[in-house]
Write a protein that holds these residues in place. Structure first.
Motif, PDB file in Angstrom:
ATOM      1  N   GLY A 239      43.985  85.421  80.582  1.00 31.91           N
ATOM      2  CA  GLY A 239      45.198  85.623  81.369  1.00 31.91           C
ATOM      3  C   GLY A 239      45.134  86.920  82.132  1.00 31.91           C
ATOM      4  O   GLY A 239      44.078  87.339  82.613  1.00 31.91           O
ATOM      5  N   GLN A 240      46.282  87.589  82.235  1.00 34.48           N
ATOM      6  CA  GLN A 240      46.342  88.815  83.032  1.00 34.48           C
ATOM      7  C   GLN A 240      46.027  90.044  82.179  1.00 34.48           C
ATOM      8  O   GLN A 240      46.529  90.194  81.073  1.00 34.48           O
ATOM      9  N   TYR A 241      45.179  90.889  82.735  1.00 27.85           N
ATOM     10  CA  TYR A 241      44.941  92.211  82.164  1.00 27.85           C
ATOM     11  C   TYR A 241      44.658  93.156  83.319  1.00 27.85           C
ATOM     12  O   TYR A 241      44.497  92.726  84.464  1.00 27.85           O
ATOM     13  N   ALA A 242      44.634  94.448  83.031  1.00 26.93           N
ATOM     14  CA  ALA A 242      44.429  95.427  84.095  1.00 26.93           C
ATOM     15  C   ALA A 242      43.624  96.609  83.579  1.00 26.93           C
ATOM     16  O   ALA A 242      43.741  97.000  82.407  1.00 26.93           O
ATOM     17  N   VAL A 243      42.814  97.161  84.453  1.00 24.22           N
ATOM     18  CA  VAL A 243      42.166  98.453  84.214  1.00 24.22           C
ATOM     19  C   VAL A 243      42.990  99.483  84.976  1.00 24.22           C
ATOM     20  O   VAL A 243      43.177  99.355  86.192  1.00 24.22           O
ATOM     21  N   CYS A 244      43.502 100.485  84.270  1.00 25.98           N
ATOM     22  CA  CYS A 244      44.565 101.347  84.813  1.00 25.98           C
ATOM     23  C   CYS A 244      44.141 102.814  84.823  1.00 25.98           C
ATOM     24  O   CYS A 244      43.621 103.318  83.825  1.00 25.98           O
ATOM     25  N   LEU A 245      44.415 103.486  85.936  1.00 26.54           N
ATOM     26  CA  LEU A 245      44.070 104.890  86.075  1.00 26.54           C
ATOM     27  C   LEU A 245      45.108 105.584  86.943  1.00 26.54           C
ATOM     28  O   LEU A 245      45.488 105.069  88.004  1.00 26.54           O
ATOM     29  N   ALA A 246      45.582 106.739  86.486  1.00 27.69           N
ATOM     30  CA  ALA A 246      46.565 107.505  87.254  1.00 27.69           C
ATOM     31  C   ALA A 246      46.280 108.989  87.116  1.00 27.69           C
ATOM     32  O   ALA A 246      45.825 109.451  86.061  1.00 27.69           O
TER      33      ALA A 246
ATOM     34  N   GLY B 124      72.681  85.865  87.759  1.00 27.77           N
ATOM     35  CA  GLY B 124      72.657  84.622  88.516  1.00 27.77           C
ATOM     36  C   GLY B 124      71.268  84.124  88.845  1.00 27.77           C
ATOM     37  O   GLY B 124      71.098  83.232  89.681  1.00 27.77           O
ATOM     38  N   ILE B 125      70.247  84.720  88.192  1.00 27.58           N
ATOM     39  CA  ILE B 125      68.866  84.303  88.455  1.00 27.58           C
ATOM     40  C   ILE B 125      68.625  82.949  87.802  1.00 27.58           C
ATOM     41  O   ILE B 125      68.850  82.773  86.604  1.00 27.58           O
ATOM     42  N   THR B 126      68.167  81.996  88.592  1.00 31.10           N
ATOM     43  CA  THR B 126      67.934  80.651  88.069  1.00 31.10           C
ATOM     44  C   THR B 126      66.462  80.339  87.861  1.00 31.10           C
ATOM     45  O   THR B 126      66.129  79.417  87.107  1.00 31.10           O
ATOM     46  N   ASN B 127      65.586  81.083  88.518  1.00 29.66           N
ATOM     47  CA  ASN B 127      64.151  80.852  88.318  1.00 29.66           C
ATOM     48  C   ASN B 127      63.754  81.258  86.903  1.00 29.66           C
ATOM     49  O   ASN B 127      64.236  82.269  86.377  1.00 29.66           O
ATOM     50  N   PRO B 128      62.872  80.494  86.256  1.00 25.14           N
ATOM     51  CA  PRO B 128      62.406  80.915  84.932  1.00 25.14           C
ATOM     52  C   PRO B 128      61.617  82.216  85.031  1.00 25.14           C
ATOM     53  O   PRO B 128      60.987  82.492  86.061  1.00 25.14           O
ATOM     54  N   SER B 129      61.674  83.029  83.988  1.00 21.99           N
ATOM     55  CA  SER B 129      60.899  84.270  83.993  1.00 21.99           C
ATOM     56  C   SER B 129      59.410  83.944  83.974  1.00 21.99           C
ATOM     57  O   SER B 129      58.994  82.887  83.492  1.00 21.99           O
ATOM     58  N   VAL B 130      58.628  84.856  84.519  1.00 23.92           N
ATOM     59  CA  VAL B 130      57.171  84.716  84.493  1.00 23.92           C
ATOM     60  C   VAL B 130      56.635  85.732  83.485  1.00 23.92           C
ATOM     61  O   VAL B 130      56.878  86.926  83.617  1.00 23.92           O
ATOM     62  N   ARG B 131      55.948  85.230  82.480  1.00 24.11           N
ATOM     63  CA  ARG B 131      55.421  86.104  81.431  1.00 24.11           C
ATOM     64  C   ARG B 131      53.943  86.350  81.669  1.00 24.11           C
ATOM     65  O   ARG B 131      53.167  85.416  81.874  1.00 24.11           O
ATOM     66  N   MET B 132      53.581  87.606  81.663  1.00 24.82           N
ATOM     67  CA  MET B 132      52.175  87.981  81.780  1.00 24.82           C
ATOM     68  C   MET B 132      51.963  89.316  81.087  1.00 24.82           C
ATOM     69  O   MET B 132      52.901  90.091  80.901  1.00 24.82           O
ATOM     70  N   ASP B 133      50.730  89.559  80.690  1.00 19.59           N
ATOM     71  CA  ASP B 133      50.393  90.809  80.027  1.00 19.59           C
ATOM     72  C   ASP B 133      50.074  91.890  81.056  1.00 19.59           C
ATOM     73  O   ASP B 133      49.739  91.590  82.209  1.00 19.59           O
ATOM     74  N   SER B 134      50.186  93.143  80.625  1.00 18.72           N
ATOM     75  CA  SER B 134      49.627  94.292  81.330  1.00 18.72           C
ATOM     76  C   SER B 134      50.450  94.752  82.527  1.00 18.72           C
ATOM     77  O   SER B 134      51.475  94.167  82.874  1.00 18.72           O
ATOM     78  N   GLN B 135      49.926  95.802  83.182  1.00 11.83           N
ATOM     79  CA  GLN B 135      50.567  96.335  84.382  1.00 11.83           C
ATOM     80  C   GLN B 135      50.391  95.412  85.598  1.00 11.83           C
ATOM     81  O   GLN B 135      50.845  95.754  86.697  1.00 11.83           O
ATOM     82  N   ALA B 136      49.777  94.263  85.394  1.00  8.28           N
ATOM     83  CA  ALA B 136      49.784  93.240  86.450  1.00  8.28           C
ATOM     84  C   ALA B 136      51.214  92.887  86.841  1.00  8.28           C
ATOM     85  O   ALA B 136      51.469  92.442  87.967  1.00  8.28           O
ATOM     86  N   LYS B 137      52.174  93.107  85.929  1.00  5.69           N
ATOM     87  CA  LYS B 137      53.590  92.867  86.266  1.00  5.69           C
ATOM     88  C   LYS B 137      54.067  93.850  87.329  1.00  5.69           C
ATOM     89  O   LYS B 137      54.750  93.479  88.288  1.00  5.69           O
ATOM     90  N   TYR B 138      53.770  95.126  87.158  1.00  5.46           N
ATOM     91  CA  TYR B 138      54.112  96.120  88.185  1.00  5.46           C
ATOM     92  C   TYR B 138      53.480  95.726  89.524  1.00  5.46           C
ATOM     93  O   TYR B 138      54.127  95.765  90.578  1.00  5.46           O
ATOM     94  N   ALA B 139      52.190  95.382  89.488  1.00  5.95           N
ATOM     95  CA  ALA B 139      51.478  95.042  90.717  1.00  5.95           C
ATOM     96  C   ALA B 139      52.092  93.829  91.392  1.00  5.95           C
ATOM     97  O   ALA B 139      52.234  93.782  92.622  1.00  5.95           O
ATOM     98  N   SER B 140      52.491  92.845  90.612  1.00  7.07           N
ATOM     99  CA  SER B 140      53.028  91.603  91.171  1.00  7.07           C
ATOM    100  C   SER B 140      54.355  91.818  91.883  1.00  7.07           C
ATOM    101  O   SER B 140      54.597  91.240  92.946  1.00  7.07           O
TER     102      SER B 140
END
Length: 354
Positions: free
Chosen positions: A146-153, A255-271
């Protein structure tokens, strides 16, 4: 040119090279694996990716401090694991010769690799230049394909100045919508693999991951959210990481009707930064847990530079000045700047009613 142009280039190349190693680990070792024990592919990938990133940072910015997840003590007593990781590091350096000259500081042997890994022991803090690394963010996402990320800041005096995320299993197409199938069974082939970047005050970008020099970049921005009912929000796959029930109640109140999207990692921030989703909620599951800075620093900056706002559940900016954790914060609420206050109000209503 940005004052951090060199830091950005090195960070992008270092993350991209580390991604090459993690992809090799997945294809050669991870398929069918279900756990993170001391011999697991996640462990191998974590150590190898961290060593490669730190070697690039130390070659170019030798005086900078580094906060990273792994330390090498266990490798010094496990010959088999150490040799496995070294073989991967060595092979990745050889395969990535187009960028080796730019990165410099090739790791020469096993002992040098261990030394590099142990450079990640900084305690963090509010002063100076400090890099935060998560070599594989989203361990279970990595294992399940699934989703994972290599992260650097890079943080300078506690303010994140540069953020880079390598997301091997996200679609290259910034307009590709989030779907419920993104948590598993993805592949890094066929139009997948993205490098996200931001510099404070310079906007956010995406580009396809490559196996050599950097690809051309595109600016990204959060989607203007004029109709909350059409919003999509992201949350962690694991219930132990974020309170799914509370998040469902918040979505309902908004009022959000779309189902949530579940994913791992900071790919959520990126998305959400590129407009594939809109809102990222990570709500506390217990009163004592402290988020790690390497799990949020790059994503926080990328979302803010893409036109978003990121706070904790109390409306406070994420505070990267207090060490290796976000000890002064609880949870994460990320949304387009224009609706963040509306989302935050509902988050607080739901949490305060418990």
């Amino acid at each position: 040119m940005s004052a951090y142009a060199k830091e950005l280039e090195i960070a992008q190349l270092a993350v991209q090279r580390a991604v090459i190693l993690t992809k090799r680990v997945f294809h050669e070792k991870a398929k069918g694996t279900a756990s993170k024990d001391d011999k697991s592919p996640v462990t191998i990938g974590d150590f190898g990716a961290q060593a490669l990133i730190i070697s690039a940072l130390k070659a170019n910015f030798p005086d900078d401090e580094i906060v990273a997840e792994e330390e090498a003590a266990s490798l010094r007593t496990d010959d088999n694991l150490r040799e496995t990781i070294w073989d991967l590091v060595k092979a990745t350096q050889l395969s990535d010769s187009p960028t080796e000259a730019a990165l410099g500081g090739a790791i020469a042997d096993e002992e040098a690799m261990l030394t590099m890994i142990d450079h990640g022991s900084s305690k963090g803090g509010a002063k100076g230049r400090i890099w935060a690394i998560d070599p594989i963010d989203g361990t279970k996402g990595f294992l399940r394909g699934g989703q994972y990320a290599v992260c650097l800041a890079l943080m300078v005096d506690g303010e994140v100045q540069v953020g880079v995320l390598g997301c091997p299993n996200l679609p290259v197409d910034d307009a590709a919508p989030l779907t419920g199938g993104m948590e598993s069974g993805q592949t890094d082939e066929g139009g997948r693999g993205v490098l996200f970047s931001a510099v404070l005050g310079g906007g956010a970008t995406s580009r396809p991951l490559t196996t050599g020099t950097l690809a051309a970049q595109k600016s990204i921005a959060m989607r203007p959210l004029t109709d909350m009912t059409a919003a999509t929000f992201c949350e962690s796959v694991e219930a132990g990481h974020s309170a799914h029930g509370d998040q469902a109640e918040i979505a309902k109140k908004l009022g959000i009707t779309n189902p949530s999207v579940r994913m791992d990692s900071q790919a959520k921030y990126a998305s959400i930064a590129r407009g594939a989703g809109d809102i990222y909620l990570r709500l506390p599951v217990n009163a004592t847990y402290q988020e790690k800075i390497w799990d949020h620093a790059a994503g926080d900056l990328i979302v803010r530079e893409a036109g978003g706002a990121v706070t904790d559940i109390h409306g406070k900016r994420l505070d990267f000045t207090v060490g290796r954790t976000l000890a002064n914060n609880k949870g994460v609420v990320a949304a387009p700047a224009g609706v963040h206050s509306q989302v935050l109000t509902v988050v607080q209503e739901v949490l305060n009613s418990k």
